[in-house]
Structure formats: structure tokens, C-alpha cells
Write a protein that holds these residues in place. Sequence first.
Motif, PDB file in Angstrom:
ATOM      1  N   VAL A 187       7.364 -12.452  -4.733  1.00  0.00           N
ATOM      2  CA  VAL A 187       6.298 -12.715  -3.764  1.00  0.00           C
ATOM      3  C   VAL A 187       5.110 -11.781  -4.010  1.00  0.00           C
ATOM      4  O   VAL A 187       3.954 -12.218  -4.019  1.00  0.00           O
ATOM      5  CB  VAL A 187       6.818 -12.559  -2.326  1.00  0.00           C
ATOM      6  N   VAL A 188       5.398 -10.493  -4.210  1.00  0.00           N
ATOM      7  CA  VAL A 188       4.314  -9.535  -4.464  1.00  0.00           C
ATOM      8  C   VAL A 188       3.635  -9.855  -5.794  1.00  0.00           C
ATOM      9  O   VAL A 188       2.405  -9.771  -5.919  1.00  0.00           O
ATOM     10  CB  VAL A 188       4.857  -8.090  -4.467  1.00  0.00           C
ATOM     11  N   GLY A 189       4.421 -10.254  -6.791  1.00  0.00           N
ATOM     12  CA  GLY A 189       3.846 -10.630  -8.076  1.00  0.00           C
ATOM     13  C   GLY A 189       2.923 -11.838  -7.953  1.00  0.00           C
ATOM     14  O   GLY A 189       1.875 -11.911  -8.615  1.00  0.00           O
ATOM     15  N   ARG A 234      -0.362 -10.633  -6.661  1.00  0.00           N
ATOM     16  CA  ARG A 234      -1.129  -9.956  -7.714  1.00  0.00           C
ATOM     17  C   ARG A 234      -1.822 -10.950  -8.641  1.00  0.00           C
ATOM     18  O   ARG A 234      -2.920 -10.681  -9.141  1.00  0.00           O
ATOM     19  CB  ARG A 234      -0.204  -9.038  -8.523  1.00  0.00           C
ATOM     20  N   ALA A 235      -1.173 -12.083  -8.858  1.00  0.00           N
ATOM     21  CA  ALA A 235      -1.764 -13.091  -9.729  1.00  0.00           C
ATOM     22  C   ALA A 235      -2.953 -13.798  -9.077  1.00  0.00           C
ATOM     23  O   ALA A 235      -3.772 -14.407  -9.777  1.00  0.00           O
ATOM     24  CB  ALA A 235      -0.702 -14.117 -10.123  1.00  0.00           C
ATOM     25  N   ARG A 236      -3.054 -13.693  -7.746  1.00  0.00           N
ATOM     26  CA  ARG A 236      -4.114 -14.389  -7.004  1.00  0.00           C
ATOM     27  C   ARG A 236      -5.343 -13.526  -6.757  1.00  0.00           C
ATOM     28  O   ARG A 236      -6.382 -14.043  -6.369  1.00  0.00           O
ATOM     29  CB  ARG A 236      -3.562 -14.863  -5.649  1.00  0.00           C
ATOM     30  N   ALA A 239      -1.979  -4.571  -5.674  1.00  0.00           N
ATOM     31  CA  ALA A 239      -1.109  -4.996  -4.566  1.00  0.00           C
ATOM     32  C   ALA A 239       0.143  -4.123  -4.566  1.00  0.00           C
ATOM     33  O   ALA A 239       0.812  -3.988  -5.595  1.00  0.00           O
ATOM     34  CB  ALA A 239      -0.740  -6.464  -4.698  1.00  0.00           C
ATOM     35  N   HIS A 240       0.445  -3.530  -3.403  1.00  0.00           N
ATOM     36  CA  HIS A 240       1.560  -2.594  -3.295  1.00  0.00           C
ATOM     37  C   HIS A 240       2.417  -2.937  -2.076  1.00  0.00           C
ATOM     38  O   HIS A 240       1.895  -3.250  -1.004  1.00  0.00           O
ATOM     39  CB  HIS A 240       1.050  -1.151  -3.138  1.00  0.00           C
ATOM     40  N   GLU A 259      -6.289 -13.365   5.052  1.00  0.00           N
ATOM     41  CA  GLU A 259      -5.336 -14.431   5.346  1.00  0.00           C
ATOM     42  C   GLU A 259      -4.336 -14.602   4.214  1.00  0.00           C
ATOM     43  O   GLU A 259      -3.150 -14.902   4.451  1.00  0.00           O
ATOM     44  CB  GLU A 259      -6.075 -15.743   5.615  1.00  0.00           C
ATOM     45  N   LEU A 260      -4.786 -14.431   2.980  1.00  0.00           N
ATOM     46  CA  LEU A 260      -3.877 -14.497   1.838  1.00  0.00           C
ATOM     47  C   LEU A 260      -2.838 -13.382   1.933  1.00  0.00           C
ATOM     48  O   LEU A 260      -1.644 -13.603   1.676  1.00  0.00           O
ATOM     49  CB  LEU A 260      -4.673 -14.382   0.535  1.00  0.00           C
TER      50      LEU A 260
END
Length: 248
Positions: free
Chosen positions: A94-96, A99-101, A106-107, A234-235
Motif C-alpha cells: 500500500v505504501v509502495g 510512492r508510485a503516485r 512517503a513514510h 485525499e490521496l
Amino acid sequence: MSAPDPVPGRQPRAIRNAFEVLAEVVAAGPGVTAREISAALRLPRATTYRLLNLLVAEEYLVRLPDLSGFALGARAGRLAVPVVPAPSTAARAVVGHLRARVRWGAHLASFAGGQVTVIDPDPDHPPGDPALLARHPHASALGKLLLAQTPDRRFRAGELQRLTEHTLTDPGELAAELKEVARTDLARQCGELHLGRGCLAVPVRAPGDGALVAGLALSGPADRVADPNDDLVELLRAHTERLAPLLA
């Protein structure tokens, strides 16, 4: 350099007694009374009350709402290193995806033990010294999420360390900001931890009771954090909803 003043003869005993009171609260569990502590440790009732009042004032203990007994306070969690499990493969995915978006760092951080521990740092945008995040929560967005969960905490003058010229060190100003963080479930810091860098953070809450379990943060230039894009926020929130059942 002059030698430090010697510790007065009675102070080591008082310090030892204070630790014994803390240990007794841990052993007996929430709700243990002053009378029970006094009897278990064979301390005079007056001494026990004095130590309990001191530990409550310093937030190592709290009185239960019905005043029937005592429990560990917020600062007691800092006496032990929290055991924080690594996030699952699904949570990392989910975190990855986040990061792609985005072009931000992102941590993912855990709040286990009452402190900020980054458990999935962005490898392309390292979050900095983890000790700073743990020791100075008032200067980070993730830390402000954690502090906003304890609105009754009172900071003393001089307790809030200034890390940059933008770090909030006035207890009243910090309290006002934390109130807004609690209202909006959105925290930010603009150059308070490191000049020129900022961070946005939103909480990850347990699906059942809404307890705070983690925080998801985006780090980037301070000027962009000061006026974040609504779609970006929101993302971030959408990804915390996906993380909630994976971290609770």
C-alpha cells in the motif's frame, strides 16, 4: 570546570522509592490504590502519597477518572524501548503504491510505546535521524499526530527544544495547533525539524474503536507543505483507509 554538587544523602532513597512505586503499578495493574502501594512496599502513607503526586505531576502516572486508583501515564512508555513489528507485505505494498503516485517521500510510522518509530521509510527520500523524531515529536508532523491524542498534556516552559528558527516552542501555540490537528486529522510541519523541508501526516486508525495505531506521512519542500493540494491530502487519506485493517 567545577565539580558537580554531590547528591544529598536522602535523594538516592527517594529516587529508588519512586522507581519502586512505578514497578508496583506495573505489577498490580491499572486501578491500584495508594493504600495498596503503601502496604506492598512498606512505605509510610505520607511518603507514598508524596511520590504518587510527583509521578502524576511528571506524567509517569495518571489518576483514573473516578479517582479510585492509578495507572501508567504517557511518559512511562518512554522508559522502555518499544517492540515494533515490521509491517506486513500487504502494508508495504500500500505504501509502495502511494510512492508510485507522488513525487514526495512517503513514510509509514508506528506509535507503539507512545513514540514515533518509522517502520517503512522511503528509500529514495530518507526521513532523517529517527532519534530526532522520537525525542522531539513537537517538531514533526507524525509527532503532532501522536501529541494531539493527549490534549490534556501540559508542556513546561523550556521543555520544547528549538531545532530550527521555525520550530514551535511556545506551549500555548503548540496546544492550539494540536487542537486543530485533532479536529482535522491532518498534521504538518514546515521547516520545524529541518530547514527547507516539510511534512504532511494523517493518522491510521483501528477500524473498530478508531484508536491511533500509525501515521502515514509525505515529506517534501516546506513551501509546498504550507499550502498542500487538496487532491494530495485525499490521496494520503485513501491510503490510510487501506492500511487500517492491515495494521490494527
